[in-house]
Every structure is written in structure tokens, then in C-alpha cells.
Write an enzyme that holds these catalytic residues in place. Structure first.
Site, short mmCIF file in Angstrom:
data_model
loop_
_atom_site.label_atom_id
_atom_site.label_comp_id
_atom_site.label_asym_id
_atom_site.label_seq_id
_atom_site.Cartn_x
_atom_site.Cartn_y
_atom_site.Cartn_z
N ASP A 160 0.80 -1.25 0.00
CA ASP A 160 0.00 0.00 0.00
C ASP A 160 0.82 1.28 0.00
OD1 ASP A 160 -1.90 -1.95 0.22
OD2 ASP A 160 -2.73 -1.29 2.13
N LYS A 204 -6.57 -4.96 -3.00
CA LYS A 204 -7.21 -5.56 -1.82
C LYS A 204 -8.23 -4.60 -1.21
CE LYS A 204 -3.44 -4.31 1.44
NZ LYS A 204 -4.19 -3.52 2.38
N CYS A 241 -2.01 -2.25 7.94
CA CYS A 241 -1.96 -3.23 6.84
C CYS A 241 -0.73 -4.13 6.90
CB CYS A 241 -2.08 -2.51 5.51
SG CYS A 241 -3.71 -1.77 5.30
N GLU A 284 -4.56 -0.86 -1.37
CA GLU A 284 -5.86 -0.91 -0.69
C GLU A 284 -6.82 0.00 -1.45
OE1 GLU A 284 -5.85 0.02 3.50
OE2 GLU A 284 -8.05 0.09 3.59
N THR A 303 0.49 0.87 6.64
CA THR A 303 1.18 1.35 7.83
C THR A 303 1.55 0.16 8.70
OG1 THR A 303 -0.86 1.66 9.14
CG2 THR A 303 -0.09 3.55 7.84
#
Ligand code: TIU
Length: 229
Positions: A27, A132, A165, A75, A161
Site C-alpha cells: 500500500d 485488496k 496493513c 488498498e 502502515t
């Protein structure tokens, strides 16, 4: 490539197995890292995440040179938000919510500029990008199938982070039998305490979720794999 390389890690050395190890970059999206995105809309100071970019760029470069599989995740949600549960959409009181217009397009919506990965860490041709809808990279994605098809058993975990995640993905991976090394200077949190404790939690209790080492330990080990290939 058959010889393993030892990474001086905590709580004990990690054996890097060539051909079975993938680097996962979680991410590193503009919406989390740049001012004006989702991260800042949640009230966070995004500067703390920017410092992850240079060491992570160096790690990705070393992995590519060694022929190691590199996987990126993002994400986000489909445009009609049908994959975003109300519990996620309505959580907290951010000034902007997922799907609202933001500085970089609709926040955390697939295809928008802000949803994509920062230029410095952009995937190259042939690298897998996993989209995701949740915090964990295994939930509702093809990640496990991708890893199984490639014969991967170990993950070098990076991204943001740390406590959200990165932790969720590491825990998911650990329960699925993967050995995870979290690269400490390649993960970032908006909260210094969460960064510190998040890393401690990975390696506590004899490595309850995995191992921790920084790029000064991991990159030379990757390079030694490359030279013995
Ligand atoms: N808010 C926060 O710390 N993280 C997220 O919402 N997603 C990820 O960690 N990628």
C-alpha cells in the site's frame, strides 16, 4: 541458486531461501503517503511515511537485481463501493471518506491517481499488483494462489502502515505458514509509538509473528544471493 543467505535479524537469524522468498510492498499509495489523501483525511501527519520511500526503493532495487519476486498491494475499492462494508465506510469522523473527491481523485477508488503507487516505487513489467479491499493482503485477493504458484514460503514484508496493513498481512501470512521478515526501515506508521511497539510485537515471544531486520542487514544478504546465483 541453492545456497541460503543469513540475515542478522531479531529474535534470531533469518535464512533467506533463494527462489522461495518474495518481497511484498504494501500500500505505498499516494492516498496514504502524500498530503491531501486518505491518510491525511483521517487526521494523520503523512510526513512520517515519506521517509520509508528511499530505503524501500533501495530494497526493491536489490530484490529485482537478485531476481526475487516483487509483489505490490493497493488498498482500495471499486467505483460503486460495493466491496466496501458500511462498517469501513462509516468508521470514525474523517473530513473525507472513501469514495469522496480528494486532491488525487476519489479517495481509495481503483483507477484514481491517489489510489496508485508513488512514482518512486512504481511496479515494473511482470511484477504482481494485488488490489485488496481490506487491511490484510490475503483477504478477498488472489495473493495465496500467486504465492503458491511461485513456490514462495518466505516473505520480506514492507510498506504502510506498520500497525494496520503491515501487521494484518503479516499475521495472515504467519497463520498460513509463511515465514515473514518485517523490514523495519521499510515500514512506516503515522504514530511513532505504534511503529516501535508494532515492530516489537512481531519479534516478541521468540518471533511470534516473524523476524525484524533493517535494510543494512537485508540488502547485503539479498546481494549475496545474487552473487552466488
Ligand atoms: N489508517 C492506516 O493506518 N492504514 C490504513 O488505513 N491502511 C493501511 O495501512 N494500508
Amino acid at each position: 541458486m541453492t545456497a541460503t543467505a543469513e540475515v542478522p535479524a531479531e529474535p534470531f537469524p533469518f535464512q533467506l531461501v533463494p527462489g522461495k522468498t518474495a518481497l511484498i510492498v504494501i500500500d505505498m499509495q499516494r492516498d496514504f503517503i502524500l498530503p491531501g489523501g486518505f491518510g491525511e483525511s483521517l487526521g494523520n501527519d503523512v510526513d512520517r511515511l515519506l521517509k520509508v520511500v528511499p530505503p524501500l526503493a533501495a530494497l526493491i532495487s536489490a530484490a529485482r537485481e537478485a531476481g526475487m519476486m516483487v509483489i505490490h498491494t493497493r488498498e482500495g475499492h471499486v467505483a460503486d463501493l460495493s466491496d466496501c462494508p458500511p462498517a469501513k465506510l462509516n468508521r470514525g469522523a474523517p473530513s473525507k471518506r472513501i469514495g469522496d473527491p480528494g486532491k488525487y481523485g476519489r479517495i481509495l477508488i481503483r483507477g484514481e491517481y491517489g489510489h496508485d503507487i508513488v512514482d518512486e516505487l512504481a511496479p515494473v513489467a511482470g511484477e504482481v499488483v494485488i488490489d485488496k479491499p481490506g487491511k490484510g493482503a490475503f483477504y478477498a485477493t488472489e495473493l495465496q494462489d500467486v504465492l503458491a504458484a511461485a513456490g514462495i514460503t518466505q516473505l520480506l514484508v514492507t510498506g504502510v502502515t506498520t500497525e494496520v496493513c503491515v501487521h494484518t498481512t503479516t499475521r495472515e501470512a504467519n497463520d498460513r505458514g509463511y515465514e515473514c521478515l518485517v523490514v523495519s526501515d521499510c515500514v512506516g506508521s503515522y504514530f511513532p509509538d505504534f511503529q516501535r511497539v508494532g515492530l516489537e510485537m512481531i519479534k516478541a515471544q521468540g518471533g511470534i509473528f516473524g523476524w525484524v531486520a533493517d535494510t543494512t542487514a537485508v540488502i547485503p544478504a539479498i546481494q549475496s544471493l545474487a552473487t552466488t546465483a
